[in-house]
Design an enzyme around this catalytic site. Structure first.
Site, short mmCIF file in Angstrom:
data_model
loop_
_atom_site.label_atom_id
_atom_site.label_comp_id
_atom_site.label_asym_id
_atom_site.label_seq_id
_atom_site.Cartn_x
_atom_site.Cartn_y
_atom_site.Cartn_z
CG HIS A 22 45.39 39.37 29.10
ND1 HIS A 22 44.21 40.08 29.20
CD2 HIS A 22 46.08 39.65 30.24
CE1 HIS A 22 44.17 40.74 30.35
NE2 HIS A 22 45.30 40.51 31.00
CE LYS A 46 34.17 44.14 48.66
NZ LYS A 46 34.69 45.38 49.15
#
Ligand code: PNS
Length: 166
Positions: A22, A46
């Site tokens: 990234h 989640k």
């Protein structure tokens, strides 16, 4: 479009955690665009390993010295967030052919949702083509070395969250 209008790009993702892959894409983006916003999705997974605020703290620390890199969290549709920021580009990293199908689906769906925003794909340095946040977490949890794969702050945050015997 005014050719001289500043180019603002959004680089969205879960960044759970931020990897050197990234970082590589963000550095490339910062050279290419006038500004780049690292946009951290709040309610993606989640059960994220790092809360969105921790992921933001990490990215803020890593990119503190980059005047044209900003870090924000977002929720909801990416194109709506990008439009609110008046960004005309979404940046995504492409590591390998295996990324292509998912990325193409997202890019075309995002284009259908907002024709004014272009998705631009960038390739990370080849050192990072196999690297993913998921593998970093797995290798770390099983006792392997993640040195050189993530910024140092990620290693230390992982160590304080999930101490290991080594
Ligand atoms: O790199 P990641 O973690 O797979 O990033 C995925 C992300 C955050 C880019 C994607 O899930 C997203 O844009 N979510 C926001 C909700 C949205 O706009 N969904 C429609 C995408 S076509």
């Amino acid at each position: 479009m005014d050719k001289r209008s500043p180019k603002l790009a959004v680089y969205p993702g879960s960044f759970d955690p931020l990897t050197n892959g990234h970082v590589d894409i963000i550095e490339r983006g910062a050279r290419l665009f006038d500004r780049i916003i690292v946009a951290i999705l709040v309610n993606g997974e989640k059960d994220p390993f790092f809360e969105a605020c921790e992921r933001k703290e990490i990215a803020d620390e890593v990119f503190g010295g980059f005047p044209n890199v900003e870090v924000e969290t977002f929720d909801g549709l990416l194109v709506d967030y990008a439009a609110r920021k008046e960004a005309n580009v979404i940046v995504r990293g492409l590591r390998a052919i295996s990324d292509f199908e998912y990325e193409m689906q997202m890019a075309l769906m995002n284009r259908r949702l907002n024709r004014l925003i272009e998705t631009v794909f960038m390739m990370p340095d080849e050192r990072y083509t196999y690297l993913s946040s998921r593998l970093v977490k797995e290798v770390y949890a099983l006792g392997g070395s993640i040195s050189g794969l993530v910024p140092e702050i990620v290693e230390s945050r992982l160590a304080s969250k999930m101490p290991r015997a080594d």
